[in-house]
Design an enzyme around this catalytic site. Structure first.
Site, mmCIF file in Angstrom:
data_model
loop_
_atom_site.group_PDB
_atom_site.id
_atom_site.type_symbol
_atom_site.label_atom_id
_atom_site.label_comp_id
_atom_site.label_asym_id
_atom_site.label_seq_id
_atom_site.Cartn_x
_atom_site.Cartn_y
_atom_site.Cartn_z
ATOM 1 N N HIS A 61 4.245 1.288 8.523
ATOM 2 C CA HIS A 61 4.022 2.381 7.544
ATOM 3 C C HIS A 61 3.157 1.852 6.400
ATOM 4 C CE1 HIS A 61 5.853 6.008 5.231
ATOM 5 N NE2 HIS A 61 4.795 5.563 4.551
ATOM 6 N N HIS B 148 -0.183 2.758 3.508
ATOM 7 C CA HIS B 148 -1.200 3.614 2.883
ATOM 8 C C HIS B 148 -2.407 2.756 2.518
ATOM 9 C CE1 HIS B 148 1.526 7.102 2.348
ATOM 10 N NE2 HIS B 148 2.451 6.147 2.276
ATOM 11 N N LEU B 149 -3.555 3.122 3.049
ATOM 12 C CA LEU B 149 -4.787 2.373 2.738
ATOM 13 C C LEU B 149 -5.738 3.175 1.859
ATOM 14 C CD1 LEU B 149 -5.656 0.756 6.205
ATOM 15 C CD2 LEU B 149 -4.831 -0.423 4.156
ATOM 16 N N ARG B 150 -5.519 4.524 1.788
ATOM 17 C CA ARG B 150 -6.426 5.395 1.023
ATOM 18 C C ARG B 150 -7.846 5.359 1.606
ATOM 19 N NH1 ARG B 150 -1.552 7.047 -0.862
ATOM 20 N NH2 ARG B 150 -0.777 5.810 -2.597
ATOM 21 N N ASN C 206 -2.060 10.886 4.444
ATOM 22 C CA ASN C 206 -1.852 11.866 3.355
ATOM 23 C C ASN C 206 -2.989 11.794 2.336
ATOM 24 O OD1 ASN C 206 -0.970 9.316 2.465
ATOM 25 N ND2 ASN C 206 0.580 10.174 1.099
ATOM 26 N N LYS D 96 3.080 12.429 11.942
ATOM 27 C CA LYS D 96 3.783 12.201 10.671
ATOM 28 C C LYS D 96 4.232 13.535 10.079
ATOM 29 C CE LYS D 96 5.179 10.386 6.867
ATOM 30 N NZ LYS D 96 5.534 9.119 6.269
ATOM 31 N N HIS E 161 9.292 11.891 7.044
ATOM 32 C CA HIS E 161 9.704 11.703 5.643
ATOM 33 C C HIS E 161 10.846 12.694 5.431
ATOM 34 C CE1 HIS E 161 8.592 10.725 1.271
ATOM 35 N NE2 HIS E 161 9.732 11.391 1.252
ATOM 36 N N HIS F 59 10.980 4.920 5.644
ATOM 37 C CA HIS F 59 11.411 4.328 4.360
ATOM 38 C C HIS F 59 12.845 4.696 3.956
ATOM 39 C CE1 HIS F 59 9.841 8.211 3.322
ATOM 40 N NE2 HIS F 59 8.608 7.831 3.224
ATOM 41 N N ASP G 164 5.378 0.809 3.498
ATOM 42 C CA ASP G 164 5.044 1.944 2.632
ATOM 43 C C ASP G 164 4.301 1.455 1.395
ATOM 44 O OD1 ASP G 164 4.781 4.573 1.864
ATOM 45 O OD2 ASP G 164 6.815 4.770 1.073
ATOM 46 N N HIS H 270 -1.692 2.856 -6.146
ATOM 47 C CA HIS H 270 -2.190 3.836 -7.116
ATOM 48 C C HIS H 270 -2.850 3.053 -8.230
ATOM 49 C CE1 HIS H 270 -0.191 7.513 -5.642
ATOM 50 N NE2 HIS H 270 0.788 6.699 -5.272
#
Ligand code: DOR
Ligand code: ZN
Length: 358
Positions: A14, A16-18, A43, A101, A143, A181, A265, A269
């Site tokens: 899991h 997030h790479l953006r 996302n 997802k 989620h 998560h 996860d 940011h």
């Protein structure tokens, strides 16, 4: 005392790479952790809800992987109320998606977390998609948190377990599901005892912090001074829970139960988005030291023999992956977590961990 551990190369279930500059900044962190790949969350502003969009995102990620580096992203379809079973089956057959997802949103399109506004409002309206997924054994990465404002923030997982997940398991008993998560000890007990193809990813930060961490700071400034008060750096979704829950989740994880696997996860940011007084962004960035953080947890619980399975083996086949035949080495040599990568603060930045990933 064990001072050297060798485990198969890491697979982050899991991540997030953006996109754009952020992707360029954070991707090397996971590559440096000797990950053979990761399940990449879609996302984004324009989520990975279509095959074409996902291919474009995959291409963007691949363009930043240095030659000779063997890192393969595993892509997940972002489920919406418009997603059709045909699209899912096509994307999986074409090898673009390995999973679906599930984010959920309320009737006003208010999602429970970052980038979930396009998420599913009517879960059982997606039954035809779940039927197709069950038929082709496509995993649902959920989620599972209730999104309604009225539900207590700390009970969102248990409410969603009873209302959303248990009926899904009843109606689609062969559908593989990953509870993403996981933080709630009651849900952890349920998963540990389940007779279904039910698994859970667990983050490093949820194994380490309880809910006090959000409220009593724990920030060390660059001048070495401790600052108390509320700490948005420890705010993520699901929010950390009571100590009792952290320990219950952790017990299942470090006892070697194979239904639990590492999914960081890691959710970068920009510092400014995190340090807003109002509307602080949810997400914790652990990618630069995730493996060392997990290792520290297993070491503290005298469970290093179960570390490799948790990091790199448990249910990776579900995502169409095999366990890496290459090994990585951890040594009991202290290493310090960097404060920042680019403009992103790292979880527990500045802290020394007893382990170093070679
Ligand atoms: O804390 C979180 N941040 N939880 C999520 O589910 C999403 C993530 C993000 O994308 O920032
Ligand atoms: Zn996430």
């Amino acid at each position: 005392m064990q001072n050297v551990i060798k485990v198969p190369l890491f697979f982050d279930r899991h991540l997030h790479l953006r996109e754009g500059d952020m992707l360029k900044t954070v991707l090397p962190c996971t590559i440096n952790q000797h990950a053979t790949g990761a399940v990449i969350m879609g996302n984004l502003k324009e989520p990975t809800s279509s095959v074409e969009r996902t291919i474009a995102y995959w291409d963007e990620i691949m363009s930043h992987i240095p030659p000779g580096v063997d890192f393969k992203p595993t892509m997940a379809a972002y489920l919406t109320d418009q997603t059709t079973p045909e699209e899912i089956v096509r994307g999986v057959k074409e090898g673009v998606w390995q999973a679906v997802k599930l984010y959920m949103a309320d009737q006003n399109g208010q999602g429970g977390t970052t980038g979930s506004a396009h998420g599913v409002k009517n879960l059982r309206g997606r039954n035809k998609v779940f039927e197709a997924m069950q038929k082709y054994h496509i995993p649902l990465l959920g989620h599972f948190e209730a999104v309604e404002k009225e539900v207590d923030e700390f009970d969102r997982e248990i409410v969603s377990l009873n209302r959303d997940l248990i009926p899904l398991l009843r109606d689609f008993p062969e559908l593989p599901i990953v509870f993403e998560h996981l933080t709630d000890g009651r849900v952890a007990d349920f998963i540990a005892q389940s007779s279904h193809e039910l698994y859970a990813t667990v983050t490093a930060h949820h194994l380490i912090m309880n809910r006090n961490w959000m409220f009593n700071g724990g920030v060390w400034n660059e001048d070495g001074k401790y600052h108390g008060g509320m700490n948005p750096g420890h705010y993520c979704k699901p929010v950390p829970k009571r100590e009792e829950h952290r320990l219950r989740v952790r017990k299942h994880v470090t006892s070697g139960n194979r239904r639990f696997g590492a999914g960081t996860d890691s959710a970068p940011h920009d510092e400014t988005a995190k340090s807003h007084c109002y509307g602080c962004a949810a997400g914790i960035f652990t990618a630069p030291k995730a493996v060392e953080l997990y290792t520290t947890v297993f070491d503290e619980d005298n469970a290093l023999e179960h570390l490799g399975a948790f990091l790199s083996e448990n249910f990776v086949n579900l995502y169409g992956r095999t366990i890496s035949s290459k090994m990585m080495t951890l040594r009991r040599i202290p290493s310090t977590i960097p404060q920042k990568v680019g403009n992103v603060q790292v979880f527990m930045g500045g802290t020394e961990l007893p382990w170093t990933l070679e």
